[in-house]
Scaffold this motif. Sequence first.
Motif, PDB file in Angstrom:
ATOM      1  N   ALA A 114       0.811  -1.222   0.000  1.00 34.56           N
ATOM      2  CA  ALA A 114       0.000   0.000   0.000  1.00 34.56           C
ATOM      3  C   ALA A 114       0.841   1.268   0.000  1.00 34.56           C
ATOM      4  O   ALA A 114       0.344   2.353  -0.319  1.00 34.56           O
ATOM      5  N   MET A 115       2.115   1.150   0.325  1.00 30.96           N
ATOM      6  CA  MET A 115       2.939   2.340   0.521  1.00 30.96           C
ATOM      7  C   MET A 115       3.235   3.099  -0.770  1.00 30.96           C
ATOM      8  O   MET A 115       3.175   4.338  -0.804  1.00 30.96           O
ATOM      9  N   VAL A 116       3.560   2.369  -1.834  1.00 22.80           N
ATOM     10  CA  VAL A 116       3.986   3.059  -3.054  1.00 22.80           C
ATOM     11  C   VAL A 116       2.863   3.939  -3.615  1.00 22.80           C
ATOM     12  O   VAL A 116       3.086   5.139  -3.863  1.00 22.80           O
ATOM     13  N   PRO A 117       1.643   3.408  -3.815  1.00 25.05           N
ATOM     14  CA  PRO A 117       0.586   4.307  -4.282  1.00 25.05           C
ATOM     15  C   PRO A 117       0.268   5.417  -3.279  1.00 25.05           C
ATOM     16  O   PRO A 117      -0.094   6.532  -3.669  1.00 25.05           O
TER      17      PRO A 117
ATOM     18  N   ARG B  45       1.001  11.478  -2.709  1.00 24.54           N
ATOM     19  CA  ARG B  45       1.376  12.545  -1.776  1.00 24.54           C
ATOM     20  C   ARG B  45       2.862  12.857  -1.915  1.00 24.54           C
ATOM     21  O   ARG B  45       3.648  12.638  -0.978  1.00 24.54           O
ATOM     22  N   PRO B  46       3.303  13.327  -3.069  1.00 28.60           N
ATOM     23  CA  PRO B  46       4.739  13.599  -3.273  1.00 28.60           C
ATOM     24  C   PRO B  46       5.260  14.616  -2.264  1.00 28.60           C
ATOM     25  O   PRO B  46       4.617  15.629  -1.994  1.00 28.60           O
ATOM     26  N   GLY B  47       6.415  14.286  -1.684  1.00 30.30           N
ATOM     27  CA  GLY B  47       7.047  15.199  -0.747  1.00 30.30           C
ATOM     28  C   GLY B  47       6.427  15.241   0.622  1.00 30.30           C
ATOM     29  O   GLY B  47       6.666  16.170   1.401  1.00 30.30           O
ATOM     30  N   ILE B  48       5.637  14.215   0.990  1.00 25.72           N
ATOM     31  CA  ILE B  48       4.986  14.209   2.287  1.00 25.72           C
ATOM     32  C   ILE B  48       6.020  14.045   3.400  1.00 25.72           C
ATOM     33  O   ILE B  48       7.075  13.420   3.212  1.00 25.72           O
TER      34      ILE B  48
ATOM     35  N   SER C 162       9.421  10.910  -1.403  1.00 31.33           N
ATOM     36  CA  SER C 162       8.837  11.026  -2.741  1.00 31.33           C
ATOM     37  C   SER C 162       9.233   9.812  -3.559  1.00 31.33           C
ATOM     38  O   SER C 162      10.311   9.240  -3.375  1.00 31.33           O
ATOM     39  N   VAL C 163       8.340   9.399  -4.478  1.00 24.64           N
ATOM     40  CA  VAL C 163       8.568   8.229  -5.327  1.00 24.64           C
ATOM     41  C   VAL C 163       9.094   8.690  -6.678  1.00 24.64           C
ATOM     42  O   VAL C 163       8.474   9.520  -7.350  1.00 24.64           O
ATOM     43  N   GLN C 164      10.235   8.114  -7.102  1.00 28.92           N
ATOM     44  CA  GLN C 164      10.808   8.424  -8.406  1.00 28.92           C
ATOM     45  C   GLN C 164      10.458   7.360  -9.451  1.00 28.92           C
ATOM     46  O   GLN C 164      10.264   7.668 -10.617  1.00 28.92           O
ATOM     47  N   PHE C 165      10.390   6.085  -9.025  1.00 27.68           N
ATOM     48  CA  PHE C 165      10.055   4.993  -9.947  1.00 27.68           C
ATOM     49  C   PHE C 165       9.285   3.931  -9.171  1.00 27.68           C
ATOM     50  O   PHE C 165       9.760   3.421  -8.160  1.00 27.68           O
ATOM     51  N   ALA C 166       8.062   3.606  -9.649  1.00 29.25           N
ATOM     52  CA  ALA C 166       7.180   2.699  -8.913  1.00 29.25           C
ATOM     53  C   ALA C 166       7.314   1.241  -9.317  1.00 29.25           C
ATOM     54  O   ALA C 166       6.693   0.370  -8.708  1.00 29.25           O
ATOM     55  N   ALA C 167       8.082   0.936 -10.360  1.00 29.04           N
ATOM     56  CA  ALA C 167       8.309  -0.443 -10.814  1.00 29.04           C
ATOM     57  C   ALA C 167       7.004  -1.183 -11.107  1.00 29.04           C
ATOM     58  O   ALA C 167       6.876  -2.376 -10.839  1.00 29.04           O
ATOM     59  N   GLY C 168       6.012  -0.470 -11.627  1.00 28.51           N
ATOM     60  CA  GLY C 168       4.769  -1.108 -12.030  1.00 28.51           C
ATOM     61  C   GLY C 168       3.722  -1.240 -10.951  1.00 28.51           C
ATOM     62  O   GLY C 168       2.597  -1.659 -11.231  1.00 28.51           O
ATOM     63  N   THR C 169       4.045  -0.886  -9.700  1.00 26.16           N
ATOM     64  CA  THR C 169       3.068  -1.030  -8.623  1.00 26.16           C
ATOM     65  C   THR C 169       1.969   0.028  -8.693  1.00 26.16           C
ATOM     66  O   THR C 169       0.997  -0.051  -7.939  1.00 26.16           O
ATOM     67  N   ASP C 170       2.129   1.000  -9.592  1.00 24.97           N
ATOM     68  CA  ASP C 170       1.091   2.015  -9.744  1.00 24.97           C
ATOM     69  C   ASP C 170       0.044   1.614 -10.778  1.00 24.97           C
ATOM     70  O   ASP C 170      -0.880   2.370 -11.069  1.00 24.97           O
TER      71      ASP C 170
END
Length: 322
Positions: free
Chosen positions: A14-17, A22-25, A72-80
């Motif tokens: 659940a963390m990646v999405p 919420r970028p920069g939270i 912040s997430v830079q690359f989600a590796a498909g989890t999005d």
Amino acid sequence: MTSAAPSRISRLLAMVPYFEARPGIKLATAARDLGVTEKTLTADLNQLIVCGLPGYGPEHLIDIQFWDGYVSVQFAAGTDRPLRLTGPEANILLMALNMVLETRGAGDAGAVRSAIAKIEEAMGATYRAVTAGSDVEIPEDRPVDGVIRDAVESRHALHLTYYTASRDEVTERVVDPIRIKAVDGHSYLEAWCRSSGGTRLFRFDRVETAEALAEAAAPPADAATPVDPVDFGVLTGELPAAHIEIDLDCLWLLEYYAAEPDEELTEEWTGPITATIRYGSPQWLARFLLGFGGRVRLLSTVEGVPSLIAESARAARDRYRA
């Protein structure tokens, strides 16, 4: 009973999405939202950055930057993106789910059936037509199974009424659940038994009643070591032994009851053999001997067994006279 906290794998998924939305939270804000400490969240983030797609090179791994208290997430590796199963992947997953469904108590039967229906729906009408002919009898979930699973998830102690087949008796005991195992089509609760002072395996279909207690489960630290389910000493505790004599036409019981012959058997063996068998109670041993109609005889002295056999013989004779 309070509901169980989500497992770590559920939290990681659940963390990646969550962070993508919420970028920069702030790390502290995220920890509060996710119901964990900042230390736990940092450990989870360190775990995530070594997860990713097959290949597992730097370009395949999830890239989450977290420093100065912000994430912040830079690359989600498909989890999005929603998971897209291939045909073989769906077949393997459905086979595994059906095995769970056929193993009583291993999982919530309703949840498993729902997952199967969703996968079959996603696979389309053609796949459903192919699998519609399978007619497998699925054991119904018992209320007691759900009580056991809930206690494992919430880490609460359990009061059990349990049938011990080796002793042919029903006992009551308080246990501290550790985990659930599926072995050879049966589900087992692995737990610390306070009565016997050791780790034991309790087969789901032999649990007659289960009541979750208010107190938390507290098995000893070394009790978490996995138990081998084929270790009969663990399943039943240390059992007493009896010396028996067996006619040749009943030698199959050596393997069936894990009896140990006194001498190595050869093809030239012509007479009865002697062996050692473990038993759970005098009642069980008496029934065992009676079941072979004189072809298995007791050589050692076991208190109570002769009187039990005589009592059974008298009762049988009285029934015939009646």
